[in-house]
Design an enzyme around this catalytic site. Structure first.
Site, mmCIF file in Angstrom:
data_model
loop_
_atom_site.group_PDB
_atom_site.id
_atom_site.type_symbol
_atom_site.label_atom_id
_atom_site.label_comp_id
_atom_site.label_asym_id
_atom_site.label_seq_id
_atom_site.Cartn_x
_atom_site.Cartn_y
_atom_site.Cartn_z
ATOM 1 N N ASP A 35 0.838 -1.200 0.000
ATOM 2 C CA ASP A 35 0.000 0.000 0.000
ATOM 3 C C ASP A 35 0.874 1.253 0.000
ATOM 4 O O ASP A 35 0.564 2.247 -0.646
ATOM 5 C CB ASP A 35 -0.902 0.022 1.242
ATOM 6 C CG ASP A 35 -1.977 -1.049 1.168
ATOM 7 O OD1 ASP A 35 -2.019 -1.761 0.141
ATOM 8 O OD2 ASP A 35 -2.754 -1.166 2.133
ATOM 9 N N SER A 84 -36.165 -3.700 -15.969
ATOM 10 C CA SER A 84 -36.361 -4.196 -14.600
ATOM 11 C C SER A 84 -36.806 -5.655 -14.669
ATOM 12 O O SER A 84 -36.964 -6.207 -15.750
ATOM 13 C CB SER A 84 -37.354 -3.328 -13.838
ATOM 14 O OG SER A 84 -38.505 -3.143 -14.605
ATOM 15 N N LEU A 85 -37.003 -6.257 -13.518
ATOM 16 C CA LEU A 85 -37.248 -7.704 -13.480
ATOM 17 C C LEU A 85 -38.607 -8.028 -12.879
ATOM 18 O O LEU A 85 -39.072 -7.352 -11.957
ATOM 19 C CB LEU A 85 -36.188 -8.387 -12.613
ATOM 20 C CG LEU A 85 -34.760 -8.429 -13.138
ATOM 21 C CD1 LEU A 85 -33.793 -8.783 -12.020
ATOM 22 C CD2 LEU A 85 -34.631 -9.447 -14.266
ATOM 23 N N GLU A 116 -27.575 -15.807 -10.590
ATOM 24 C CA GLU A 116 -26.679 -14.824 -9.967
ATOM 25 C C GLU A 116 -27.319 -14.287 -8.699
ATOM 26 O O GLU A 116 -28.490 -14.532 -8.450
ATOM 27 C CB GLU A 116 -26.490 -13.615 -10.924
ATOM 28 C CG GLU A 116 -25.971 -13.978 -12.273
ATOM 29 C CD GLU A 116 -26.167 -12.836 -13.283
ATOM 30 O OE1 GLU A 116 -26.491 -11.701 -12.873
ATOM 31 O OE2 GLU A 116 -26.013 -13.099 -14.476
ATOM 32 N N LYS A 118 -29.011 -11.378 -6.449
ATOM 33 C CA LYS A 118 -29.739 -10.129 -6.709
ATOM 34 C C LYS A 118 -29.274 -9.126 -5.665
ATOM 35 O O LYS A 118 -29.650 -9.192 -4.491
ATOM 36 C CB LYS A 118 -31.247 -10.333 -6.636
ATOM 37 C CG LYS A 118 -31.989 -9.064 -7.060
ATOM 38 C CD LYS A 118 -33.461 -9.281 -7.257
ATOM 39 C CE LYS A 118 -34.104 -8.085 -7.942
ATOM 40 N NZ LYS A 118 -33.864 -6.799 -7.298
ATOM 41 N N LYS A 315 -37.160 -14.027 -5.260
ATOM 42 C CA LYS A 315 -36.865 -13.244 -4.058
ATOM 43 C C LYS A 315 -36.940 -14.097 -2.797
ATOM 44 O O LYS A 315 -37.704 -15.062 -2.736
ATOM 45 C CB LYS A 315 -37.887 -12.094 -3.948
ATOM 46 C CG LYS A 315 -37.916 -11.176 -5.172
ATOM 47 C CD LYS A 315 -37.034 -9.988 -4.997
ATOM 48 C CE LYS A 315 -37.646 -8.959 -4.128
ATOM 49 N NZ LYS A 315 -37.847 -7.660 -4.713
#
Ligand code: IVH
Length: 668
Positions: A35, A84-85, A116, A118, A315
């Site tokens: 770093d 959109s879904l 994948e 959400k 969902k």
């Protein structure tokens, strides 16, 4: 003097190298430089750019720290709509999606999907032209978003410059998320600054990206995950899975959790697996996204009213629900901490029935004004104990009253104390059953009564079998009692009883330490021992006396005086003394018995540890030296004494043993 030309070359080199190291760090997770080295190069670049602003490159990593604040955002029109879904809320709806896809494609064969995560963040689009990030924009209404380029450039894992062989023009779409930890910290800071809190990490991520001052965005630990593309010129992709792999090769961050599924059953397995992992992820997700893998099939399926027919969001079940607090009870933990718990009217949340929720402490109850009888919203986060998010004021009963935690421990009745600095209150009872095991472990430990051979397991057995309910019970144990325990033979029982017997002789500081008074560790135990010299003198001690002692602050004075004013504790100390525990004081005094006398210790003493013997001698004004000389008054010898013993004999210094020493200390 360096020529303009070479300055420009140096800037180009630094930009190129820094972008490369950024890629190693954020995408490959495999840095080549430290770093500090990175910072050094970055500072050099910033300095050169400051002196030669005309040479600043569009992909310069110096933009990671943010630029000048904007008055307002420019609009950015997306070349293709950001879609959109549709959602599938349960397995049935997911299977229906698979059926619809097959029907539309007029096939009975299995369809392959990419599954994948959400992400619950903010959708953005990145435009790369000839490898370089030129625009970053929000989704907006899907057609037009806001140009948030300076902010996007501060998101550390978004490449400013692509690697490998990307298409000449590439629109990458994905989600910017804020880590759960960063979200919690951000809200803490906002609470301190009395700013309104963000309701969830998504709002916080959106608030961070839509900042007119990109320097503020730069301070938020945002992450980007790509999940698709908009328009491209140059290379074409065949499938979603291949696309993700290629994006990753260009240095664009793609989330590690994604799967190529042969059919919808495999998708369901992925969903289940992710559901189990969800809590461990450092960012919020609200389900998975399922996409027909083959791009030709996607094209055939097309879109309908702004949502693709080829994708669906499966969902997770809602994690929040409303219910009623039927009662508030108080639990006592191992350290004596009192935790209020709301007993709820049972409610289904995310697939399980929830009956109680933690209320944390009094401050939390006050802040949310939680009362018995209230209708509340609760949230369940995986295995974590459910929490009350907020109350529904309109449903509050007229005669409800604010809830106050009890002042007594519900387990043992001793006082429950709250330090000024602390939010939790704790039971101070010595023999509180809730604290027993932990307290006993401390009592027998090396720094305490040092009862050899009594480890965690044995303490557990003693307590579970009801043999030890308080510290003093140790001193009435018999070999017969111990033999009742599993895996205890006559020999070990005898050894334990001997060890317990031996522990009766203890220095006052270790005795104090063994009691486990809050805030009183080994050092403060010594301070108290030296100051009071006798456990009896500590009984009923007042705070104003304690506070005058050097090294004792208000917090300690408070804890110590409450401890020695609690009748249950005084009774237990009495029990210990009555059972034969002899704590030997080390009160510092002038004119002590050993004033002016020099001692030398050698060999192993039967009961006292060397440090202890030393403290005792010193407490009586004596001095302990490391070697024997003509000035030595006594040599205290234990078993296997060393050369000091011979030296003492030679110089005719009186040699005494531990018994003699203890007798001298007592003055008999
Ligand atoms: S694909 C093709 N993939 O969910 C449809 N979207 O309602 C376009 N989202 O605002 C999105 N994770 O930002 C896709 N792996 C993922 C996603 C994802 C989160 C968001 C997206 C959009 C919303 C869709």
């Amino acid at each position: 003097m360096t020529s303009k030309h070479s300055v420009r070359e140096r800037i180009e080199k630094l930009v190129k190298d820094l972008n490369y190291h950024n890629y190693r760090y954020y995408i490959l997770d495999n840095p080549e430089i430290s770093d500090a080295e990175y910072d050094k190069m970055l500072r050099e670049l910033q300095k050169l750019e400051g002196e030669n602003p005309e040479f600043q490159l569009p992909d310069s990593p110096s933009q990671r720290v943010g630029a000048k604040p904007l008055d307002k955002f420019k609009k950015h029109k997306h070349k293709t709509l950001m879609l959109s879904l549709n959602n599938a809320m349960d397995d049935e709806e997911l299977l229906a999606f698979d059926e619809r896809v097959k029907k539309f494609l007029e096939t009975s064969k299995e369809v392959g999907y990419t599954a994948e995560l959400k992400f619950d963040g903010l959708a953005i689009e990145l435009v790369y032209e000839n490898r370089i990030l030129t625009v970053g924009s929000t989704r907006g209404d899907g057609e037009t978003g806001e140009d948030v380029t300076p902010n996007i450039k501060t998101v550390k894992n978004i490449p400013l410059h692509l690697s490998d062989k990307p298409p000449a023009y590439l629109e990458v779409r994905g989600e910017v998320v804020l880590t759960k930890r960063a979200f919690a910290k951000l809200n803490e800071e906002r609470e301190k600054g009395e700013e309104p809190l963000f309701a969830n990490p998504r709002n916080a991520a959106a608030g961070s990206v839509r900042q007119l001052d990109s320097k503020i965005t730069a301070k938020r630990p945002l992450h980007f995950f790509a999940y698709g593309i908009g328009e491209t010129k140059g290379e074409l992709f065949d499938s979603q899975y291949e696309l993700l792999k290629k994006l990753s090769r260009f240095g664009i961050p793609v989330n590690e959790h994604c799967a190529l599924c042969k059919n919808i059953d495999e998708v369901q397995r992925f969903f289940k697996k992710i559901g189990e992992k969800r809590e461990k992820l450092d960012y919020e997700i609200d389900g998975i996204v399922v996409k027909v893998n083959d791009f030709r099939l996607q094209d055939k399926l097309g879109t309908i009213s702004r949502s693709p027919r080829w994708a669906i969001a499966r969902k997770f079940a809602a994690q929040e629900a409303s219910t009623v607090i039927e009662d508030i009870i108080v639990q006592v933990g191992r350290t004596g901490a009192l935790t209020p718990v709301a007993k709820l009217k049972p409610v289904h949340v995310g697939g399980v029935t929830v009956k109680s929720a933690t209320l944390h402490n009094q401050d939390e109850i006050d802040r949310k004004d939680i009362r018995i009888g209230d209708t509340v919203f609760i949230r369940r986060a995986g295995d974590v104990i459910p929490e009350v998010i907020k109350i529904v004021e309109s449903k509050r009963h007229k005669n409800s009253r604010p809830y106050k935690m009890p002042k007594q421990c519900p387990e043992c009745g001793a006082e429950a104390l709250k330090d000024e600095e602390e939010v939790v209150s704790r039971c101070i009872g010595l023999s509180c059953p809730a604290k027993l095991k932990e307290g006993i472990r401390h009592f027998v430990s090396k720094g305490g009564m040092d009862i050899e051979g009594i480890g965690h397991k044995l303490v557990e057995q003693f307590v579970d079998e009801g043999l030890v309910k308080k510290f003093s019970d140790f001193y009435t144990l018999t070999e017969k009692d111990i033999l009742k325990l599993e895996r205890q033979g006559e020999k070990s029982a005898k050894n334990h009883i001997e060890a317990i017997e031996k522990s009766k002789h203890v220095s006052l500081d270790r005795f104090i330490y063994a009691l486990g008074i809050r805030h009183v560790g080994e050092h403060l135990s010594k301070v108290l021992a030296q100051e009071f010299g006798d456990i009896k003198k500590l009984e009923h001690v007042k705070e104003d006396i304690l506070i005058k002692i050097h090294e004792i602050g208000p917090e300690v004075a408070f804890a110590v005086s409450h401890f020695f004013n609690e009748p249950r504790n005084l009774q237990e100390i009495h029990n210990l003394l009555h059972a034969g525990v002899k704590s030997i004081g080390q009160k510092k005094k002038t004119g002590g018995r050993f004033e002016g006398k020099t001692f030398v210790l050698t060999g192993t003493l039967p009961r006292l540890q060397r440090g202890e013997a030393k403290r005792m001698i010193e407490a009586e004004g004596g001095h302990v030296a490391g070697s024997v000389s003509g000035n030595t008054d006594f040599v205290v010898a234990g078993s296997e004494p060393g050369s000091k013993f011979d030296k003492a004999k030679e110089l005719k210094v009186p040699i005494i043993d531990e018994e003699d020493l203890l007798r001298l200390l007592k003055g008999s």
